[in-house]
Design a protein around this motif. Structure first.
Motif, PDB file in Angstrom:
ATOM      1  N   UNK A  38     -31.795 -42.785  -7.161  1.00 42.16           N
ATOM      2  CA  UNK A  38     -33.211 -42.831  -6.804  1.00 42.16           C
ATOM      3  C   UNK A  38     -33.618 -44.258  -6.429  1.00 42.16           C
ATOM      4  N   UNK A  39     -34.092 -44.422  -5.218  1.00 40.54           N
ATOM      5  CA  UNK A  39     -34.433 -45.743  -4.705  1.00 40.54           C
ATOM      6  C   UNK A  39     -33.280 -46.455  -4.037  1.00 40.54           C
TER       7      UNK A  39
ATOM      8  N   UNK B 262     -10.135 -39.677  -9.008  1.00 38.56           N
ATOM      9  CA  UNK B 262     -11.542 -40.094  -9.038  1.00 38.56           C
ATOM     10  C   UNK B 262     -12.232 -39.744  -7.727  1.00 38.56           C
ATOM     11  N   UNK B 263     -12.706 -38.508  -7.660  1.00 40.25           N
ATOM     12  CA  UNK B 263     -13.464 -38.020  -6.513  1.00 40.25           C
ATOM     13  C   UNK B 263     -14.830 -37.572  -7.016  1.00 40.25           C
ATOM     14  N   UNK B 264     -15.879 -37.970  -6.301  1.00 39.73           N
ATOM     15  CA  UNK B 264     -17.232 -37.533  -6.648  1.00 39.73           C
ATOM     16  C   UNK B 264     -17.789 -36.600  -5.580  1.00 39.73           C
ATOM     17  N   UNK B 265     -18.624 -35.695  -6.002  1.00 41.97           N
ATOM     18  CA  UNK B 265     -19.502 -34.968  -5.085  1.00 41.97           C
ATOM     19  C   UNK B 265     -20.877 -34.943  -5.739  1.00 41.97           C
ATOM     20  N   UNK B 266     -21.922 -34.824  -4.925  1.00 39.81           N
ATOM     21  CA  UNK B 266     -23.258 -34.602  -5.476  1.00 39.81           C
ATOM     22  C   UNK B 266     -24.132 -33.910  -4.444  1.00 39.81           C
ATOM     23  N   UNK B 267     -25.076 -33.164  -4.949  1.00 37.79           N
ATOM     24  CA  UNK B 267     -25.977 -32.394  -4.100  1.00 37.79           C
ATOM     25  C   UNK B 267     -27.402 -32.663  -4.565  1.00 37.79           C
TER      26      UNK B 267
ATOM     27  N   UNK C 275      -2.736 -44.894 -13.430  1.00 38.53           N
ATOM     28  CA  UNK C 275      -2.778 -43.963 -12.301  1.00 38.53           C
ATOM     29  C   UNK C 275      -3.919 -44.356 -11.378  1.00 38.53           C
ATOM     30  N   UNK C 276      -4.095 -43.616 -10.291  1.00 41.79           N
ATOM     31  CA  UNK C 276      -4.919 -44.060  -9.169  1.00 41.79           C
ATOM     32  C   UNK C 276      -6.115 -43.149  -8.911  1.00 41.79           C
ATOM     33  N   UNK C 277      -7.179 -43.754  -8.386  1.00 41.89           N
ATOM     34  CA  UNK C 277      -8.343 -42.987  -7.971  1.00 41.89           C
ATOM     35  C   UNK C 277      -8.981 -43.588  -6.742  1.00 41.89           C
ATOM     36  N   UNK C 278      -9.444 -42.723  -5.833  1.00 39.51           N
ATOM     37  CA  UNK C 278     -10.018 -43.200  -4.584  1.00 39.51           C
ATOM     38  C   UNK C 278     -11.494 -43.556  -4.661  1.00 39.51           C
ATOM     39  N   UNK C 279     -12.239 -42.963  -5.606  1.00 37.82           N
ATOM     40  CA  UNK C 279     -13.659 -43.228  -5.823  1.00 37.82           C
ATOM     41  C   UNK C 279     -14.528 -42.858  -4.625  1.00 37.82           C
ATOM     42  N   UNK C 280     -14.123 -41.842  -3.855  1.00 38.21           N
ATOM     43  CA  UNK C 280     -14.969 -41.349  -2.771  1.00 38.21           C
ATOM     44  C   UNK C 280     -16.155 -40.625  -3.370  1.00 38.21           C
ATOM     45  N   UNK C 281     -17.368 -40.708  -2.793  1.00 35.77           N
ATOM     46  CA  UNK C 281     -17.743 -41.449  -1.592  1.00 35.77           C
ATOM     47  C   UNK C 281     -18.231 -42.875  -1.864  1.00 35.77           C
ATOM     48  N   UNK C 282     -18.265 -43.312  -3.133  1.00 33.00           N
ATOM     49  CA  UNK C 282     -18.682 -44.695  -3.400  1.00 33.00           C
ATOM     50  C   UNK C 282     -17.799 -45.670  -2.629  1.00 33.00           C
ATOM     51  N   UNK C 283     -16.523 -45.324  -2.506  1.00 32.86           N
ATOM     52  CA  UNK C 283     -15.576 -46.187  -1.794  1.00 32.86           C
ATOM     53  C   UNK C 283     -15.947 -46.393  -0.332  1.00 32.86           C
TER      54      UNK C 283
ATOM     55  N   UNK D  29     -25.765 -45.911   2.039  1.00 31.29           N
ATOM     56  CA  UNK D  29     -25.272 -44.644   2.582  1.00 31.29           C
ATOM     57  C   UNK D  29     -25.016 -43.605   1.495  1.00 31.29           C
ATOM     58  N   UNK D  30     -25.056 -44.014   0.242  1.00 32.28           N
ATOM     59  CA  UNK D  30     -24.758 -43.083  -0.844  1.00 32.28           C
ATOM     60  C   UNK D  30     -25.913 -42.135  -1.149  1.00 32.28           C
ATOM     61  N   UNK D  31     -27.108 -42.487  -0.729  1.00 33.66           N
ATOM     62  CA  UNK D  31     -28.290 -41.708  -1.113  1.00 33.66           C
ATOM     63  C   UNK D  31     -28.485 -40.498  -0.196  1.00 33.66           C
ATOM     64  N   UNK D  32     -27.533 -39.597  -0.267  1.00 33.06           N
ATOM     65  CA  UNK D  32     -27.601 -38.309   0.420  1.00 33.06           C
ATOM     66  C   UNK D  32     -26.617 -37.367  -0.269  1.00 33.06           C
ATOM     67  N   UNK D  33     -26.622 -36.126   0.094  1.00 31.73           N
ATOM     68  CA  UNK D  33     -25.678 -35.155  -0.469  1.00 31.73           C
ATOM     69  C   UNK D  33     -24.272 -35.399   0.081  1.00 31.73           C
ATOM     70  N   UNK D  34     -23.302 -35.377  -0.811  1.00 29.30           N
ATOM     71  CA  UNK D  34     -21.882 -35.448  -0.434  1.00 29.30           C
ATOM     72  C   UNK D  34     -21.175 -34.247  -1.032  1.00 29.30           C
TER      73      UNK D  34
END
Length: 291
Positions: A24-25, A9-14, A236-244, A29-34
């Motif tokens: 939106x709103x 469980x890894x996320x990215x967003x641009x 199984x396992x997930x880190x949930x970055x960057x929400x984590x 710290x999540x409201x930026x590009x990762x």
């Protein structure tokens, strides 16, 4: 260090390339590009050998962004993307013309927790699309946040028993309420009765109710319950970055998870939770190496 874990469980967003309505709103710290390049140095300091990228928006642009990152980085084993499940004709067309031939496309998810109807998955058109996924042996990630979502997942599993499902973040166990284990626990038992339903141990730091000060003891009972309920062969396992990041560093999360798993399971069973189950569920191959 033995690199022995698949982080499922890894996320990215641009924000310049795609729209993420849930951000939106957002003032955190999540409201930026990762992008993945930011995570890689942190991943190197953990036992994580590879990651699976998981969708963060209900559109193809997000999926394309993840596939592009997977092609560019050997540490990504697969992508859980998005399909227009409410339109089974388009879902089938996208699979047949694009994603069945895409080696990194390993699963599907929709942000059901952002839908007004907690039973969104039970629409006839969506169920038809989920049957298409089952036909092609493509698993589905269920991102639920309350009991109604969990009940919906149970019903989906009953209607389409051949569809492999995983409950992201253990469907938000009642950690912050210190409940052991209430309606959530009963529903998890019902979900586990279907052998094709898996449990993803992830996102528990942010689910703890006090992300700045959570500890292993806060989440241990819920991890143990998941292992006892689903078995060591369906977790199984997930880190949930960057929400984590809202609940501490990437390394801290993996220190917590690995310590708990090694304390609860013996070597072969721990290896299944760290690697084997995820490799089987998402149909990926990852080299386990000694650093």
């Amino acid at each position: 260090m033995k690199k022995q874990i698949i982080d499922t469980h890894v996320h990215i967003w641009n924000l310049q390339k795609a729209r993420y309505q849930w951000l939106e709103g957002d003032t955190s710290i999540l409201n930026r590009t990762y992008q993945l390049e930011e995570l890689l140095p942190e991943m190197e300091r953990t036992p994580v050998a590879a990651g699976v990228l998981v969708q963060a928006a209900n559109h193809i642009a997000d999926t394309d962004l993840m596939l592009e990152a997977a092609r560019a980085h050997d540490c990504i084993a697969g992508v859980v993307g998005w399909l227009p499940l409410a339109d089974p004709v388009q879902t089938a067309q996208l699979l047949e013309t694009r994603f069945l031939r895409e080696p990194y496309f390993k699963g599907v998810r929709h942000l059901i927790h952002n839908e007004a109807d907690p039973a969104w998955l039970l629409q006839p058109a969506v169920l038809e699309s989920l049957r298409i996924l089952a036909l092609y042996n493509i698993p589905y990630d269920v991102v639920g946040i309350h009991d109604e979502h969990l009940q919906t997942a149970i019903t989906v599993a009953e209607k389409i028993p051949s569809l492999r499902l995983v409950l992201d973040h253990l469907n938000q166990p009642p950690i912050k309420d210190r409940q052991r284990f209430g309606t959530w626990g009963e529903l998890m038992k019902q979900a586990a009765a279907n052998g094709n339903v898996y449990a993803k141990i992830s996102g528990l730091g942010t689910a703890s109710g006090h992300p700045e000060a959570w500890a292993a003891d806060d989440i241990l009972p819920y991890v143990r319950y998941a292992l006892e309920t689903f078995g060591a062969d369906r977790c199984f396992l997930g880190g949930d970055w960057p929400v984590s990041k809202l609940a501490g560093s990437y390394a801290r999360h993996w220190e917590m998870y690995t310590g708990i798993i090694n304390g609860l399971l013996r070597g072969p069973e721990a290896a299944q939770v760290f690697y084997g189950n995820a490799a089987r569920f998402y149909n990926v191959e990852v080299a386990i190496v000694q650093h």
